[in-house]
Design an enzyme around this catalytic site. Structure first.
Site, PDB file in Angstrom:
ATOM      1  N   GLU A 221       0.789  -1.226   0.000  1.00 19.52           N
ATOM      2  CA  GLU A 221       0.000   0.000   0.000  1.00 19.52           C
ATOM      3  C   GLU A 221       0.827   1.285   0.000  1.00 19.52           C
ATOM      4  OE1 GLU A 221      -3.371   0.486  -0.112  1.00 19.52           O
ATOM      5  OE2 GLU A 221      -3.548  -1.648  -0.564  1.00 19.52           O
ATOM      6  N   SER A 499     -52.137 -24.864  37.036  1.00 23.58           N
ATOM      7  CA  SER A 499     -51.886 -25.847  38.097  1.00 23.58           C
ATOM      8  C   SER A 499     -50.432 -25.915  38.549  1.00 23.58           C
ATOM      9  CB  SER A 499     -52.332 -27.229  37.628  1.00 23.58           C
ATOM     10  OG  SER A 499     -53.713 -27.235  37.355  1.00 23.58           O
TER      11      SER A 499
END
Length: 806
Positions: A221, A499
């Site tokens: 780069e 229940s």
């Protein structure tokens, strides 16, 4: 007739011309007269035009400097203030509990492989690198990664693991090495809590980056990085010439410093002013900071891909995203791929564009060889390697959304949302990846099976799994689609519990040993109670029948409503609601008779909290999903330790535990052993609400407690019962787990006795119809069966004859 001109006429004319010229510089006709006048007049306009150009240049220079200097000062302030105080918003990383392996640990091959897969381990032919494993069935080799725990850094370790009979049978070093007592794997990263701008990065310092990445990045780069001052004129010229020759943009002239400025400070707009700002800021950045600081910032800032809505920034995170490995463990061909992606992360994405990515990687490897970073032979070997990226990115964004909701709920008591999104915290949780996956599979398959049996396709589900003794939540599912984000039914769906609340009525009664035991009789007959608004409430049983006088144990096993209400009203509503709050229900509970049958709205998580105390034999522990929070450097900010609170009347809780196992062996959950394919001792309770709107099942083994709910979001009748829906989902989960039997050991204050249930009398093991049953001390039957009495008389006669003879 005009008078004759004098000899000095030309001079006069010259003066006149000069005067005219001064007034009207645009008129040039007098300049054509006389040679002396021409020279004199022509020279002065030239000097005047030049002067004006000079003054114009000075004016523009002044204006330029007047604007440029303040602009440079502003850019300088922007560069220094943001770079010196640079602080990236870092997402918090959320980890599962680390798997601790030891000989004798209950572990199936499927569970082990799920744990390894969740932690990002890759199956290979030979496990010779960290984060890999090989083998199958009962023999495995695992190469554990290093990890920084609270108690220090744990080094990488290669070990051999054997499984036999559903347990770890061998744990040793490879190649016949010595045995290992305990091996702790690095935890799976299960989620990240991202900043609002959705950037994901893992910060690395320059000394953590492979040398080849540092030098290779510059070679590809910015080869002149060490020598330029932010802008490289030769690089720009070289790129321009290459582009002209190729008649396309094949090279860029931007330095690494310019790229950092663009990524860190500026937008991606393509314009001359932005490019000028980029160049100026690059020069300023290099003026103030050294190359190492700039390079380290670049390594953490560069864009290298996308994962859903989250941008991958920096090489540290990209290494995990593409290879599932820390940056310092990458090989040459992997480093080259990441360097190549700087040019275009989307263009060279290795999963979407593998051929293009491979060509770019090989081009980078050639650059490495060209610049002397690699020998040609090593570059050729690296070019022959595949891309070696993982098949798919690890779903670290949020793999288990329902569980992460619980994590955030707990953390928000101590941390601001902004801290969770920006401080890079390390959050260690209680989640078990293998059990979470098993829970998700159970919900998905359970919903498919229910639809196949004709129940509504839009049924929803929730499932919570917790460790009995520690209260650590191991798994949470909040939707029939476990990956769905949004409404979390496990945490937020408040539904009548039916229940499943009844056992607390019986617990309250058993705490009065002078009045009740399992053999005590209660009427299961119609009952009518006046309510606060003057209306009458008359509950019926599920089968619409009354069953006369029944024992407390039978009433619980069969879930008789009328008997339960009669018992609850006998012991008192206030005592019952107080028991609910004692067991962890942190909300107002209506003090009405219907509450005795579950007319109270709780979430699955709250039901889990209530039953944790029952399953743990009276040791109450708040449910928790987080155990510790650390800074990015490993400093512990907060621990969430185990908070154990013994409850009173553990004797009654242990006796109730027995009753819940009888629900499974002979009550409303009697189909469960067949669903599990096991006769292991399990405690459980079904729950169904009015018009079959909600289906609940709560069950537990010695070490795991699970709560399942099934119903419709709009609360319409769904045709579900506790046993035909929720229990099916619960069984689907526990089939995949070790079934350690519930302990029925009695604590101090309770003991086992042989009794005859029908006669409600003490008996003996060899007497007819005798069974063993636990009793709270002081609640035992006072009468004896004839069989026991006869045995006692025989024993007494024997000793009498013995002593008489003596």
């Amino acid at each position: 007739m005009s008078p004759p001109r004098k000899a000095g006429g030309k001079k006069k004319t010259g003066r006149s011309t000069k005067k005219t010229t001064r007034k009207r510089p645009a008129k040039k006709s007098p300049a054509r007269r006389g040679s002396s006048g021409k020279r004199s007049v022509a020279a002065r306009p030239k000097r005047s035009l030049f002067g004006r150009l000079v003054r114009l240049c000075l004016l523009f220079m002044g204006l330029g400097l007047g604007l440029l200097v303040p602009w440079l000062l502003w850019l300088n302030h922007l560069v220094t203030s943001e770079f010196e105080g640079r602080k990236w918003d870092l997402p918090s990383r959320v980890y599962a509990r680390p798997l601790e392996l030891y000989e004798g640990l209950a572990m199936s091959p499927l569970a082990l492989e799920r744990e390894l897969e969740s932690a990002g381990y890759r199956k290979v032919a030979s496990a010779d690198r960290e984060g890999t494993w090989s083998g199958s069935g009962g023999n495995y080799i695992v190469f554990r990664r290093g990890f920084r725990f609270e108690d220090g850094h744990q080094e990488a370790l290669k070990f051999r693991l054997g499984l036999d009979g559903g347990r770890v049978s061998r744990l040793a070093s490879p190649a016949g090495g010595g045995g290992l007592g305990l091996v702790r794997l690095d935890p799976a990263e299960i989620a990240s809590i991202y900043p609002l701008h959705e950037e994901d990065r893992t910060l690395v310092s320059l000394d953590q980056v492979p040398d080849l990445l540092v030098t290779g990045l510059q070679a590809v780069e910015d080869r002149n990085f060490k020598h330029h001052h932010g802008v490289d004129p030769r690089g720009i010229a070289r790129a321009l010439w290459a582009n002209v020759r190729a008649r396309a943009t094949v090279q860029g002239g931007s330095t690494l410093t310019q790229q950092l400025v663009k990524n860190y400070y500026l937008s991606n707009e393509r314009s001359l002013p932005r490019k000028l700002n980029e160049a100026l800021m690059a020069l300023l950045l290099e003026w103030h900071y050294d190359k190492a600081e700039i390079l380290e910032a670049y390594l953490n800032e560069v864009f290298l891909g996308q994962q859903g809505n989250h941008a991958i920034h920096g090489f540290g995170r990209a290494s995990q995203h593409y290879f599932g490995q820390p940056l310092d463990q990458l090989e040459t061909h992997q480093v080259a791929l990441l360097v190549g992606m700087v040019k275009g992360a989307s263009l060279y994405h290795p999963r979407r564009n593998p051929e293009r990515a491979l060509a770019r990687r090989n081009q980078v490897l050639s650059s490495f060889a060209e610049t002397g970073l690699l020998s040609e032979q090593k570059a050729r070997v690296a070019r022959d390697r595949p891309l070696d990226v993982t098949p798919g990115a690890a779903a670290t964004g949020n793999r288990y959304p329902a569980f992460i909701d619980l994590v955030r709920d707990q953390l928000q008591r101590d941390y601001r949302e902004s801290d969770l999104r920006s401080e890079g915290l390390r959050i260690f949780t209680t989640l078990s990846p293998a059990e979470q996956v098993a829970a998700e599979v159970a919900v998905r398959k359970g919903m498919q099976d229910l639809a196949a049996r004709g129940l509504p396709n839009e049924l929803q589900a929730a499932l919570v799994l917790a460790d009995v003794d520690s209260g650590e939540v191991r798994a949470v599912v909040g939707d029939r689609d476990p990956t769905a984000r949004g409404f979390n039914r496990a945490l937020n769906a408040r539904r009548q519990v039916g229940s499943v609340i009844k056992p607390l009525v019986y617990l309250t009664a058993l705490e009065h040993p002078e009045r009740f035991n399992w053999l005590s009789r209660i009427e299961d007959e119609p009952i009518s109670l006046r309510q606060a608004d003057g209306t009458r409430w008359s509950p019926s049983n599920y089968d619409n029948r009354s069953h006369g006088e029944v024992s407390l144990l039978e009433a619980l096993m069969r879930s008789y409503n009328q008997a339960t209400v009669r018992l609850g009203m006998t012991v008192g509503l206030g005592e019952f609601t107080g028991k609910l709050q004692q067991l962890g229900v942190d909300r107002d509970i209506p003090g009405v008779p219907a509450t005795l049958l579950g007319a109270v709205e709780l979430t699955p998580l709250e039901v889990t909290q209530v039953y944790q105390s029952l399953a743990a034999g009276g040791f109450s522990v708040p449910l928790r999903a987080v155990v510790a929070v650390q800074t990015p450097s490993g400093e512990t900010l907060k621990r969430y330790p185990l908070r154990l609170r013994p409850l009173e009347r553990r004797d009654a809780l242990a006796v109730l535990n027995y009753g819940l196992t009888r629900v499974v062996t002979g009550g409303t959950a009697s189909a469960l052993p067949g669903l599990l394919g096991s006769e292991a001792t399990i405690a459980g309770k079904t729950g169904t609400t009015n018009e079959r709107r909600d289906s609940w099942f709560v069950g537990y083994t010695r070490d795991r407690l699970g709560v399942a709910w099934v119903g419709l979001d709009d609360n319409r009748p769904a045709g579900v019962t506790g046993s035909n829906a929720a229990m099916q989902v619960w069984a689907g989960l526990f089939r995949a787990l070790p079934l350690n039997p519930v302990s029925l050991d009695m604590p101090e204050g309770a003991h086992w006795l042989w009794v005859d249930p029908e006669q409600q009398a003490l008996s003996a093991e060899d007497c007819p119809d005798a069974i063993m049953m636990p009793f709270v001390e002081g609640s035992e039957p006072t009468t004896r069966t004839r069989c026991l009495a006869r045995r006692d008389d025989d024993d007494s006669s024997f000793w009498s004859r013995f002593f008489d003879r003596d």
